[in-house]
Design a protein around this motif. Sequence first.
Motif, PDB file in Angstrom:
ATOM      1  N   PHE A  31      15.707  49.642 -54.187  1.00  0.00           N
ATOM      2  CA  PHE A  31      16.436  50.860 -54.537  1.00  0.00           C
ATOM      3  C   PHE A  31      15.662  51.540 -55.651  1.00  0.00           C
ATOM      4  CE2 PHE A  31      19.512  53.167 -57.194  1.00  0.00           C
ATOM      5  CZ  PHE A  31      19.977  54.077 -56.247  1.00  0.00           C
ATOM      6  N   VAL A  32      15.338  52.824 -55.452  1.00  0.00           N
ATOM      7  CA  VAL A  32      14.562  53.584 -56.437  1.00  0.00           C
ATOM      8  C   VAL A  32      15.521  54.299 -57.383  1.00  0.00           C
ATOM      9  CG1 VAL A  32      12.801  55.352 -56.785  1.00  0.00           C
ATOM     10  CG2 VAL A  32      12.739  53.907 -54.739  1.00  0.00           C
TER      11      VAL A  32
ATOM     12  N   VAL B  26      19.858  62.234 -45.923  1.00  0.00           N
ATOM     13  CA  VAL B  26      20.770  61.688 -44.917  1.00  0.00           C
ATOM     14  C   VAL B  26      20.771  60.175 -45.013  1.00  0.00           C
ATOM     15  CG1 VAL B  26      21.361  61.576 -42.476  1.00  0.00           C
ATOM     16  CG2 VAL B  26      20.259  63.632 -43.398  1.00  0.00           C
ATOM     17  N   SER B  27      21.957  59.592 -45.085  1.00  0.00           N
ATOM     18  CA  SER B  27      22.069  58.137 -45.166  1.00  0.00           C
ATOM     19  C   SER B  27      23.240  57.675 -44.316  1.00  0.00           C
ATOM     20  CB  SER B  27      22.277  57.697 -46.624  1.00  0.00           C
ATOM     21  OG  SER B  27      22.376  56.293 -46.716  1.00  0.00           O
ATOM     22  N   LEU B  28      22.979  56.734 -43.431  1.00  0.00           N
ATOM     23  CA  LEU B  28      24.035  56.090 -42.660  1.00  0.00           C
ATOM     24  C   LEU B  28      24.404  54.789 -43.355  1.00  0.00           C
ATOM     25  CD1 LEU B  28      23.058  58.217 -40.607  1.00  0.00           C
ATOM     26  CD2 LEU B  28      23.397  56.505 -38.819  1.00  0.00           C
ATOM     27  N   TYR B  29      25.702  54.553 -43.522  1.00  0.00           N
ATOM     28  CA  TYR B  29      26.141  53.362 -44.234  1.00  0.00           C
ATOM     29  C   TYR B  29      27.281  52.699 -43.481  1.00  0.00           C
ATOM     30  CZ  TYR B  29      30.070  56.226 -45.833  1.00  0.00           C
ATOM     31  OH  TYR B  29      31.185  57.020 -45.876  1.00  0.00           O
TER      32      TYR B  29
ATOM     33  N   GLY C  82      17.562  54.611 -49.507  1.00  0.00           N
ATOM     34  CA  GLY C  82      17.429  54.562 -50.957  1.00  0.00           C
ATOM     35  C   GLY C  82      16.200  53.849 -51.467  1.00  0.00           C
ATOM     36  N   GLY C  83      15.315  53.395 -50.561  1.00  0.00           N
ATOM     37  CA  GLY C  83      14.190  52.583 -50.966  1.00  0.00           C
ATOM     38  C   GLY C  83      12.919  53.337 -51.292  1.00  0.00           C
TER      39      GLY C  83
ATOM     40  N   LEU D   5      25.755  55.003 -55.212  1.00  0.00           N
ATOM     41  CA  LEU D   5      24.399  55.069 -55.763  1.00  0.00           C
ATOM     42  C   LEU D   5      23.484  55.934 -54.905  1.00  0.00           C
ATOM     43  CD1 LEU D   5      24.001  51.420 -57.034  1.00  0.00           C
ATOM     44  CD2 LEU D   5      23.822  53.491 -58.420  1.00  0.00           C
ATOM     45  N   ILE D   6      23.724  55.965 -53.598  1.00  0.00           N
ATOM     46  CA  ILE D   6      22.960  56.877 -52.751  1.00  0.00           C
ATOM     47  C   ILE D   6      23.297  58.320 -53.125  1.00  0.00           C
ATOM     48  CG2 ILE D   6      22.568  57.658 -50.391  1.00  0.00           C
ATOM     49  CD1 ILE D   6      21.327  54.953 -50.951  1.00  0.00           C
TER      50      ILE D   6
END
Length: 234
Positions: free
Chosen positions: A192-193, A39-42, A17-18, A58-59
């Motif tokens: 976070f953008v 793609v985001s791993l959390y 998210g940056g 938010l992602i």
Amino acid sequence: MPARSFSAMSCALMTSGGKDATLALERARRSGLDVRLLVSLYDGASRRVRFHNVRKELIADQAAALGLELLAVPTPPDAYEPVFNDTMIRLRERGIDTVVFGDVQSAAVRQWYERRVRAAGLEHVEPLWGAPSVEVAWEVVERGYRALVVSVNVQEGASAFLGCEFDADLVTQLCVLDHVDPCGERGEYHTFVFDGPEFRHPIAFERGLTAEVEGHRYLDIVPSAHAIRSLGHT
């Protein structure tokens, strides 16, 4: 066999998210890459992206604002590598052949991901790689992206910037600090953008509480009531 053109490649963006990944997305699109998937791993327990501490919701909102489908994958900290490897296989099965990253200077980080992406039979692309950190930081601002500093490593000299918007004033301050990389390449801070030229609309959020965990200080950012309703989350 003729070489594939960039426009023929189906791509995914790997992000937390940056700012760096978001700028990498713009550069990738400008070069002709067809980026379709974020793609985001959390962390599965907290439902937040590690180190950034950004909520999964938010992602999801960011993916929607960027016009991308989201693949959000939960993982415990001690299983990141096998989950990442499995995610690469899932991408290949979905017809993705290229993964875009926002690494700038950290060779160790790049090598870790590149080795595993290629082992899965995918192309590894780094649109920002090798650029001076200061130039990348200024490009984020000059392109019109809006980001918030949401995480800082309290040992790395950027603690005062938690909660600040990543704007020209902040970049100017970062550039005069000898012990801080302007892009936070040593993990000094994360962002976070929430708006910019690639966004269809700004992301609605509210500032929450701050907390410190294991040497990192976080600002919780909370989706607004409107954003939560639009995402179907409670």
